[in-house]
Design an enzyme around this catalytic site. Structure first.
Site, PDB file in Angstrom:
ATOM      1  N   GLY A 153       0.795  -1.226   0.000  1.00  0.00           N
ATOM      2  CA  GLY A 153       0.000   0.000   0.000  1.00  0.00           C
ATOM      3  C   GLY A 153       0.822   1.269   0.000  1.00  0.00           C
ATOM      4  O   GLY A 153       0.491   2.240  -0.690  1.00  0.00           O
ATOM      5  N   THR A 154       1.898   1.303   0.767  1.00  0.00           N
ATOM      6  CA  THR A 154       2.717   2.513   0.839  1.00  0.00           C
ATOM      7  C   THR A 154       3.310   2.852  -0.518  1.00  0.00           C
ATOM      8  O   THR A 154       3.252   4.011  -0.966  1.00  0.00           O
ATOM      9  CB  THR A 154       3.827   2.349   1.888  1.00  0.00           C
ATOM     10  OG1 THR A 154       3.228   2.316   3.191  1.00  0.00           O
ATOM     11  CG2 THR A 154       4.824   3.495   1.823  1.00  0.00           C
ATOM     12  N   ASN A 189      -8.639   4.122   8.214  1.00  0.00           N
ATOM     13  CA  ASN A 189      -8.041   2.976   8.886  1.00  0.00           C
ATOM     14  C   ASN A 189      -8.116   3.053  10.400  1.00  0.00           C
ATOM     15  O   ASN A 189      -7.877   2.055  11.082  1.00  0.00           O
ATOM     16  CB  ASN A 189      -6.570   2.823   8.455  1.00  0.00           C
ATOM     17  CG  ASN A 189      -5.771   4.082   8.711  1.00  0.00           C
ATOM     18  OD1 ASN A 189      -6.171   5.184   8.331  1.00  0.00           O
ATOM     19  ND2 ASN A 189      -4.628   3.952   9.356  1.00  0.00           N
ATOM     20  N   GLN A 213      -8.083  -0.186   2.972  1.00  0.00           N
ATOM     21  CA  GLN A 213      -9.023  -0.753   3.936  1.00  0.00           C
ATOM     22  C   GLN A 213     -10.396  -1.024   3.324  1.00  0.00           C
ATOM     23  O   GLN A 213     -11.282  -1.557   4.013  1.00  0.00           O
ATOM     24  CB  GLN A 213      -9.179   0.185   5.144  1.00  0.00           C
ATOM     25  CG  GLN A 213      -7.934   0.332   5.985  1.00  0.00           C
ATOM     26  CD  GLN A 213      -7.580  -0.921   6.763  1.00  0.00           C
ATOM     27  OE1 GLN A 213      -8.368  -1.850   6.885  1.00  0.00           O
ATOM     28  NE2 GLN A 213      -6.363  -0.963   7.297  1.00  0.00           N
ATOM     29  N   SER A 249      -3.489  -3.208  -0.913  1.00  0.00           N
ATOM     30  CA  SER A 249      -2.412  -3.964  -0.267  1.00  0.00           C
ATOM     31  C   SER A 249      -2.857  -5.400  -0.029  1.00  0.00           C
ATOM     32  O   SER A 249      -3.986  -5.644   0.410  1.00  0.00           O
ATOM     33  CB  SER A 249      -2.049  -3.308   1.073  1.00  0.00           C
ATOM     34  OG  SER A 249      -1.036  -4.038   1.728  1.00  0.00           O
ATOM     35  N   GLY A 250      -1.958  -6.346  -0.270  1.00  0.00           N
ATOM     36  CA  GLY A 250      -2.309  -7.757  -0.197  1.00  0.00           C
ATOM     37  C   GLY A 250      -2.577  -8.277   1.198  1.00  0.00           C
ATOM     38  O   GLY A 250      -3.477  -9.095   1.407  1.00  0.00           O
ATOM     39  N   HIS A 251      -1.816  -7.813   2.182  1.00  0.00           N
ATOM     40  CA  HIS A 251      -1.925  -8.440   3.501  1.00  0.00           C
ATOM     41  C   HIS A 251      -3.138  -7.986   4.292  1.00  0.00           C
ATOM     42  O   HIS A 251      -3.392  -8.481   5.391  1.00  0.00           O
ATOM     43  CB  HIS A 251      -0.634  -8.230   4.311  1.00  0.00           C
ATOM     44  CG  HIS A 251      -0.423  -6.845   4.817  1.00  0.00           C
ATOM     45  ND1 HIS A 251      -0.558  -6.514   6.144  1.00  0.00           N
ATOM     46  CD2 HIS A 251      -0.058  -5.710   4.178  1.00  0.00           C
ATOM     47  CE1 HIS A 251      -0.293  -5.234   6.312  1.00  0.00           C
ATOM     48  NE2 HIS A 251       0.014  -4.728   5.133  1.00  0.00           N
ATOM     49  N   THR A 280      12.715  -6.912 -10.394  1.00  0.00           N
ATOM     50  CA  THR A 280      12.279  -8.284 -10.587  1.00  0.00           C
ATOM     51  C   THR A 280      10.895  -8.481  -9.987  1.00  0.00           C
ATOM     52  O   THR A 280      10.655  -8.141  -8.828  1.00  0.00           O
ATOM     53  CB  THR A 280      13.273  -9.256  -9.926  1.00  0.00           C
ATOM     54  OG1 THR A 280      14.565  -9.055 -10.495  1.00  0.00           O
ATOM     55  CG2 THR A 280      12.841 -10.701 -10.142  1.00  0.00           C
ATOM     56  N   CYS A 308       0.596   1.551  11.400  1.00  0.00           N
ATOM     57  CA  CYS A 308       1.582   2.233  10.551  1.00  0.00           C
ATOM     58  C   CYS A 308       1.896   3.649  11.010  1.00  0.00           C
ATOM     59  O   CYS A 308       2.755   4.301  10.433  1.00  0.00           O
ATOM     60  CB  CYS A 308       1.067   2.293   9.112  1.00  0.00           C
ATOM     61  SG  CYS A 308       0.647   0.690   8.406  1.00  0.00           S
TER      62      CYS A 308
END
Length: 384
Positions: free
Chosen positions: A70-71, A150, A180, A200-202, A238, A326
């Protein structure tokens, strides 16, 4: 027994995500830039993830750029679009309750000579579209706002804002931090007039260290990192195949049984809010109904510092948050809580409870019981 109520900080990976991450780390581990078979197989995982994500947003696969999370997505959206459009103007608009990855990117641009308008919020953490309309100018190149706050789960008027921006200032870009919101709401960027969207994935039971930025086709934006021109030069480096494969799987899973899961989250939130209000001197910060995010509930417990109560709950196997994970090493006084007008006593005693669709009513009852037992003791101890 562990009760995890800090899902806005991070979520546990699903089994399907874990399996595909392990497979692409230990079996199909090729570099997707390589021309041999292992590279081609790795590239296929990236293509499948792009397709899965594009389907959830009803967009084109080529409009998805993978990032480290996300950042980076927020930084790429804000810095990349500001730098690409600075000849047209140097005015930016955001809100006073943004995540640090947006706030600090905006502050950096202020140091580079950009002018930033910071929109205020009401007692529920929501901006006014009238304030946004008044702030828009001919030289406004970007508006950036979160969809879901958030800290307290405030739901910003993103669709109305997007329509207003593109009607009044058609050249102004609209960036939405959906970190969120993705997986909790159905988001269609084109219908909602969104040019850039961060995820964001997590936060959705995917891996840490991976996310994506939706970039509407023909949006004028420049990269902020340079290298081997991967992802058409927009994000060199990569490609993180295991993370991307896991993210694609998480995106697919989070929108399965979407209505059922969202309804479940709202029921849990409303139930727990009602129980908390039966405790002495407890204040709910933000809304608790369907006009808010379904998975975030923030409450203040005056007389006990949030860190003290957090660790007392932790000793009982209950994990919550004192503000955003965060924001800082000392997040008890959160920017959002100050922005909505809370006094110091309520800011310093606030906890965030955040759920996922595996959260149970029984877990919330146990958390309530722990709070009912702890609060009188901790408040008495402080008075002594």
């Amino acid at each position: 027994m562990q009760i995890y109520l800090d899902n806005s900080a991070t979520t546990r990976c699903s089994e399907a995500v874990r399996e595909i991450v392990v497979k692409t780390m230990t079996g199909d581990y090729g570099n997707p830039s390589s021309m041999h078979t292992l590279g081609v197989e790795a590239e296929q995982y990236v293509k499948e993830a792009s397709a899965a994500i594009a389907k959830t947003l009803r967009c084109q696969e080529k409009e998805i750029v993978f990032t480290s999370g996300g950042t980076e997505s927020n930084n790429l959206a804000i810095l990349g679009s500001a730098m690409a459009n600075k000849r047209r103007g140097k005015h930016l608009i955001t809100t006073g309750v943004e995540h640090p990855s947006v706030k600090n990117a905006m502050r950096f641009l202020e140091e580079q000579g950009f002018e930033v308008t910071w929109l205020p919020v009401n007692e529920y953490g929501e901006i006014s579209t009238e304030d946004l309309k008044a702030a828009l100018r001919e030289d406004t190149v970007l508006v950036s706002m979160m969809m879901v706050n958030n800290e307290i789960g405030a739901l910003e008027p993103v669709e109305a804002a997007g329509k207003l921006i593109h009607e009044k200032c058609p050249q102004t870009l609209f960036h939405v931090d959906a970190i969120q919101a993705y997986g909790k709401f159905k988001i269609v960027p084109k219908r909602m007039h969104i040019d850039l969207l961060s995820v964001s994935g997590h936060k959705i039971h995917g891996p840490k260290g991976v996310g994506f930025l939706y970039i509407r086709e023909k949006t004028k934006i420049r990269p902020i990192s340079f290298g081997g021109d991967q992802q058409k030069g927009m994000r060199s480096g990569t490609v993180n195949v295991p993370g991307i494969a896991g993210l694609g799987t998480a995106a697919r899973e989070i929108y399965e049984n979407f209505e059922e899961h969202t309804e479940q989250l709202y029921r849990l939130k409303e139930y727990f809010a009602g129980r908390l209000l039966t405790l002495k001197d407890v204040k709910i910060n933000g809304r608790t109904g369907r006009d808010s995010a379904p998975h975030i509930l923030n409450a203040s417990f005056p007389g006990v510092r949030s860190e003290v109560l957090l660790h007392a709950l932790e000793e009982r196997g209950i994990y919550v948050s004192a503000g955003s994970a965060c924001s800082s090493n000392h997040p008890s006084v959160a920017g959002t809580l100050a922005a909505i007008g809370l006094d110091a006593a309520h800011q310093e005693s606030a906890l965030r409870f955040s759920f996922n669709f595996h959260t149970t009513k029984e877990e919330l009852d146990e958390t309530y019981q722990a709070l009912a037992e702890l609060l009188p003791v901790l408040r008495r101890y402080r008075r002594c």
